[in-house]
Design a protein around this motif. Structure first.
Motif, PDB file in Angstrom:
ATOM      1  N   PHE A 153       0.879  -1.163   0.000  1.00 46.00           N
ATOM      2  CA  PHE A 153       0.000   0.000   0.000  1.00 46.00           C
ATOM      3  C   PHE A 153       0.916   1.211   0.000  1.00 46.00           C
ATOM      4  O   PHE A 153       1.458   1.607   1.045  1.00 46.00           O
ATOM      5  N   CYS A 154       1.123   1.770  -1.167  1.00 45.13           N
ATOM      6  CA  CYS A 154       2.049   2.884  -1.362  1.00 45.13           C
ATOM      7  C   CYS A 154       1.344   3.982  -2.135  1.00 45.13           C
ATOM      8  O   CYS A 154       0.830   3.742  -3.225  1.00 45.13           O
ATOM      9  N   ILE A 155       1.340   5.179  -1.574  1.00 45.40           N
ATOM     10  CA  ILE A 155       0.687   6.323  -2.209  1.00 45.40           C
ATOM     11  C   ILE A 155       1.652   7.503  -2.193  1.00 45.40           C
ATOM     12  O   ILE A 155       2.206   7.847  -1.141  1.00 45.40           O
ATOM     13  N   ALA A 156       1.856   8.129  -3.333  1.00 42.46           N
ATOM     14  CA  ALA A 156       2.713   9.308  -3.404  1.00 42.46           C
ATOM     15  C   ALA A 156       1.966  10.490  -2.805  1.00 42.46           C
ATOM     16  O   ALA A 156       1.231  11.195  -3.501  1.00 42.46           O
ATOM     17  N   ASN A 165       3.464  15.372   9.190  1.00 41.23           N
ATOM     18  CA  ASN A 165       3.568  16.106  10.451  1.00 41.23           C
ATOM     19  C   ASN A 165       3.592  15.147  11.635  1.00 41.23           C
ATOM     20  O   ASN A 165       2.601  14.470  11.916  1.00 41.23           O
ATOM     21  N   LYS A 166       4.707  15.095  12.337  1.00 39.95           N
ATOM     22  CA  LYS A 166       4.829  14.167  13.463  1.00 39.95           C
ATOM     23  C   LYS A 166       3.894  14.548  14.606  1.00 39.95           C
ATOM     24  O   LYS A 166       3.374  13.685  15.315  1.00 39.95           O
ATOM     25  N   SER A 167       3.664  15.833  14.805  1.00 34.65           N
ATOM     26  CA  SER A 167       2.776  16.267  15.883  1.00 34.65           C
ATOM     27  C   SER A 167       1.333  15.865  15.630  1.00 34.65           C
ATOM     28  O   SER A 167       0.503  15.858  16.541  1.00 34.65           O
ATOM     29  N   LEU A 168       1.005  15.499  14.373  1.00 29.40           N
ATOM     30  CA  LEU A 168      -0.330  15.013  14.029  1.00 29.40           C
ATOM     31  C   LEU A 168      -0.342  13.499  13.827  1.00 29.40           C
ATOM     32  O   LEU A 168      -1.299  12.949  13.279  1.00 29.40           O
ATOM     33  N   ALA A 169       0.739  12.843  14.276  1.00 30.22           N
ATOM     34  CA  ALA A 169       0.876  11.385  14.163  1.00 30.22           C
ATOM     35  C   ALA A 169       0.807  10.937  12.709  1.00 30.22           C
ATOM     36  O   ALA A 169       0.112   9.994  12.351  1.00 30.22           O
ATOM     37  N   GLY A 170       1.566  11.646  11.860  1.00 32.70           N
ATOM     38  CA  GLY A 170       1.625  11.270  10.455  1.00 32.70           C
ATOM     39  C   GLY A 170       2.488  10.040  10.236  1.00 32.70           C
ATOM     40  O   GLY A 170       2.964   9.405  11.175  1.00 32.70           O
ATOM     41  N   GLY A 171       2.695   9.708   8.963  1.00 32.19           N
ATOM     42  CA  GLY A 171       3.518   8.562   8.624  1.00 32.19           C
ATOM     43  C   GLY A 171       2.761   7.505   7.856  1.00 32.19           C
ATOM     44  O   GLY A 171       1.535   7.404   7.933  1.00 32.19           O
ATOM     45  N   ALA A 172       3.510   6.699   7.098  1.00 34.22           N
ATOM     46  CA  ALA A 172       2.901   5.692   6.234  1.00 34.22           C
ATOM     47  C   ALA A 172       2.245   4.573   7.029  1.00 34.22           C
ATOM     48  O   ALA A 172       1.130   4.144   6.723  1.00 34.22           O
ATOM     49  N   LEU A 173       2.927   4.069   8.041  1.00 34.25           N
ATOM     50  CA  LEU A 173       2.445   2.882   8.745  1.00 34.25           C
ATOM     51  C   LEU A 173       1.088   3.109   9.396  1.00 34.25           C
ATOM     52  O   LEU A 173       0.150   2.331   9.207  1.00 34.25           O
ATOM     53  N   ILE A 174       0.998   4.154  10.168  1.00 40.41           N
ATOM     54  CA  ILE A 174      -0.214   4.345  10.968  1.00 40.41           C
ATOM     55  C   ILE A 174      -1.400   4.766  10.108  1.00 40.41           C
ATOM     56  O   ILE A 174      -2.554   4.521  10.457  1.00 40.41           O
ATOM     57  N   ASP A 175      -1.121   5.367   8.953  1.00 41.91           N
ATOM     58  CA  ASP A 175      -2.222   5.864   8.137  1.00 41.91           C
ATOM     59  C   ASP A 175      -2.696   4.857   7.093  1.00 41.91           C
ATOM     60  O   ASP A 175      -3.897   4.658   6.918  1.00 41.91           O
ATOM     61  N   ILE A 176      -1.759   4.207   6.399  1.00 39.32           N
ATOM     62  CA  ILE A 176      -2.177   3.255   5.372  1.00 39.32           C
ATOM     63  C   ILE A 176      -1.604   1.856   5.591  1.00 39.32           C
ATOM     64  O   ILE A 176      -2.215   0.859   5.209  1.00 39.32           O
ATOM     65  N   GLY A 177      -0.439   1.760   6.219  1.00 36.47           N
ATOM     66  CA  GLY A 177       0.152   0.452   6.464  1.00 36.47           C
ATOM     67  C   GLY A 177      -0.708  -0.430   7.347  1.00 36.47           C
ATOM     68  O   GLY A 177      -0.657  -1.663   7.255  1.00 36.47           O
ATOM     69  N   GLU A 208       8.617   7.206   6.306  1.00 32.84           N
ATOM     70  CA  GLU A 208       8.364   7.432   4.874  1.00 32.84           C
ATOM     71  C   GLU A 208       8.021   6.123   4.170  1.00 32.84           C
ATOM     72  O   GLU A 208       7.042   6.017   3.449  1.00 32.84           O
ATOM     73  N   THR A 209       8.860   5.123   4.414  1.00 30.85           N
ATOM     74  CA  THR A 209       8.719   3.815   3.769  1.00 30.85           C
ATOM     75  C   THR A 209       9.058   2.737   4.773  1.00 30.85           C
ATOM     76  O   THR A 209       9.990   2.902   5.570  1.00 30.85           O
ATOM     77  N   ALA A 222       4.376 -13.079   6.212  1.00 29.21           N
ATOM     78  CA  ALA A 222       3.779 -11.995   5.434  1.00 29.21           C
ATOM     79  C   ALA A 222       4.886 -11.031   5.056  1.00 29.21           C
ATOM     80  O   ALA A 222       5.723 -10.670   5.897  1.00 29.21           O
ATOM     81  N   SER A 223       4.905 -10.626   3.796  1.00 31.62           N
ATOM     82  CA  SER A 223       5.897  -9.680   3.292  1.00 31.62           C
ATOM     83  C   SER A 223       5.151  -8.501   2.686  1.00 31.62           C
ATOM     84  O   SER A 223       4.434  -8.648   1.690  1.00 31.62           O
ATOM     85  N   LEU A 224       5.302  -7.323   3.288  1.00 31.24           N
ATOM     86  CA  LEU A 224       4.458  -6.179   2.970  1.00 31.24           C
ATOM     87  C   LEU A 224       5.308  -4.928   2.768  1.00 31.24           C
ATOM     88  O   LEU A 224       6.430  -4.833   3.266  1.00 31.24           O
ATOM     89  N   LEU A 225       4.764  -3.941   2.071  1.00 34.66           N
ATOM     90  CA  LEU A 225       5.473  -2.687   1.838  1.00 34.66           C
ATOM     91  C   LEU A 225       4.481  -1.535   1.886  1.00 34.66           C
ATOM     92  O   LEU A 225       3.413  -1.589   1.277  1.00 34.66           O
ATOM     93  N   THR A 226       4.870  -0.476   2.614  1.00 35.78           N
ATOM     94  CA  THR A 226       4.042   0.737   2.628  1.00 35.78           C
ATOM     95  C   THR A 226       4.941   1.958   2.497  1.00 35.78           C
ATOM     96  O   THR A 226       6.075   1.967   2.982  1.00 35.78           O
ATOM     97  N   SER A 227       4.442   2.976   1.805  1.00 35.06           N
ATOM     98  CA  SER A 227       5.245   4.175   1.574  1.00 35.06           C
ATOM     99  C   SER A 227       4.353   5.362   1.244  1.00 35.06           C
ATOM    100  O   SER A 227       3.252   5.196   0.714  1.00 35.06           O
ATOM    101  N   LEU A 228       4.872   6.551   1.546  1.00 33.91           N
ATOM    102  CA  LEU A 228       4.165   7.785   1.216  1.00 33.91           C
ATOM    103  C   LEU A 228       4.856   8.566   0.093  1.00 33.91           C
ATOM    104  O   LEU A 228       4.449   9.693  -0.205  1.00 33.91           O
ATOM    105  N   THR A 229       5.889   7.979  -0.516  1.00 35.42           N
ATOM    106  CA  THR A 229       6.616   8.716  -1.553  1.00 35.42           C
ATOM    107  C   THR A 229       6.554   8.068  -2.925  1.00 35.42           C
ATOM    108  O   THR A 229       7.030   8.639  -3.897  1.00 35.42           O
ATOM    109  N   ILE A 230       5.975   6.892  -3.016  1.00 36.13           N
ATOM    110  CA  ILE A 230       5.824   6.212  -4.302  1.00 36.13           C
ATOM    111  C   ILE A 230       4.392   5.714  -4.428  1.00 36.13           C
ATOM    112  O   ILE A 230       3.684   5.591  -3.427  1.00 36.13           O
ATOM    113  N   HIS A 231       3.985   5.449  -5.661  1.00 36.06           N
ATOM    114  CA  HIS A 231       2.653   4.875  -5.857  1.00 36.06           C
ATOM    115  C   HIS A 231       2.824   3.436  -6.301  1.00 36.06           C
ATOM    116  O   HIS A 231       3.437   3.161  -7.328  1.00 36.06           O
TER     117      HIS A 231
END
Length: 347
Positions: A153-156, A165-177, A208-209, A222-231
């Motif tokens: 699940f990777c979205i640019a 934004n870390k103060s808003l609990a951003g990041g790939a894992l918690i949002d889409i991973g 980020e990834t 299970a082998s999985l990948l999540t990222s916020l910089t690639i689609h």
């Protein structure tokens, strides 16, 4: 119970989609909408026939005409808002991630137990007919013994400020991973024997990834990948000794699955595509297949009507287990939330 009356907490994009999906359902009503801006709440309320509009969230907690509150706010607001509504003894459906870490999730569950109300993390994927079919195929042995799950699940989306934004609990894992992790725990269970994340952080300090490995007894992985910089492909496969299920684009909200049988002879593979049309909504949605949010809403109405305080498809114990996995993965790549940084320094 009659009509199930929803109070909507926040008027952002996911709350809009939830309202549009529920608006078409029988025995459901968008009763009230609360947002920081009265104008935002009013704009959404006018589209879905909300009877009451609130500026701020406390009045929603005290509205006697609201049966259940849906929380669609930013991640860091989930804990205080759940606390507000649970203490008011409202049933609560809160968007994922339920909390910014497992510590918050555990505290919410304890409060829900004390209040005796229905409480659930909105892992809407679990309620899609396609996911019901997956559970049936796995449990029936149609795939043989499931040994491996792959997915990405990777979205640019590095331009989206809240995700960076870390103060808003951003990041790939918690949002889409988290969608990848929940698929694995649904099939293999909530207790992997190994959790390993490899990746890195953005300049703003969020993940980020992350490449994810989850290992279970019996050489299941299970082998999985999540990222916020690639689609990516945003696909997943559940692979057994006799066949596999391929979840095409939008694996977390699927309208189609591919069932592949015929192992171990590659030339004799049999492929069956099974479609599950997603319901339409009253207005255009922000996210793909958001009409499927209605599946979740109806399942919760039935559960509350039956007197349940949690739903078996997204139990409290599994949400807590998922967030413990998420904590470990984020920590593996160097991401600690603010209170976790303090705990780390004092330990």
């Amino acid at each position: 119970m009659g009509v199930f009356r929803w109070g909507i907490c926040s008027a952002g994009k996911i709350s809009q989609d939830f309202c549009y999906a529920v608006h078409n359902l029988e025995n459901h009503r968008i009763q009230a909408i609360a947002a920081r801006s009265r104008e935002d709440a009013q704009n959404l309320g006018s589209k879905v026939g909300a009877e009451t509009i609130y500026e701020g969230y406390a009045p929603l907690a005290n509205d006697p005409n609201v049966d259940i509150v849906y929380i669609g706010s930013i991640n860091t607001a989930h804990f205080p808002l759940c606390k507000l509504f649970l203490e008011a003894k409202k049933h609560v459906l809160c968007e994922k991630p339920l909390g910014v870490n497992a510590k918050e999730v555990g505290q919410m569950i304890d409060l829900a137990k004390k209040s005796g109300v229905f409480f659930m993390e909105a892992i809407w994927s679990r309620f899609f007919p396609a996911y019901e079919k997956i559970r049936s195929l796995v449990s029936s042995g149609e795939l043989g013994e499931v040994k491996c799950i792959t997915g990405d699940f990777c979205i640019a989306a590095s331009h989206v400020e809240r995700l960076m934004n870390k103060s808003l609990a951003g990041g790939a894992l918690i949002d889409i991973g988290i969608y990848l992790v929940q698929l694995v725990t649904m099939v293999f269970g909530p207790d992997p024997i190994l959790v390993q994340g490899v990746g890195g952080l953005t300049e703003t300090g969020v993940d980020e990834t992350c490449s994810i490995t989850l290992q279970y007894p019996g050489n299941k992985v299970a082998s999985l990948l999540t990222s916020l910089t690639i689609h990516g492909n945003n696909e997943a496969s559940i692979i057994g000794t006799k066949g596999r299920i391929n979840l095409r684009d939008t694996f977390h909200a699927p309208s189609v699955i591919e069932l592949v049988r015929g192992y171990p002879a590659p030339g004799l593979l049999e492929r069956e595509v099974i479609e599950f049309p997603v319901p339409t909504t009253s207005h255009p949605t922000n996210f793909i297949n958001s009409g499927g949010l209605g599946y979740q809403a109806e399942a919760i109405r039935i559960a509350v009507e039956e007197g349940k305080t949690e739903h078996p498809l997204v139990s409290w114990s599994e949400s807590l287990a998922i967030h413990r996995i998420m904590d470990k993965l984020r920590h593996d790549v160097g991401y600690f939330h603010q209170d976790e940084e303090t705990d780390k320094e004092t330990s």
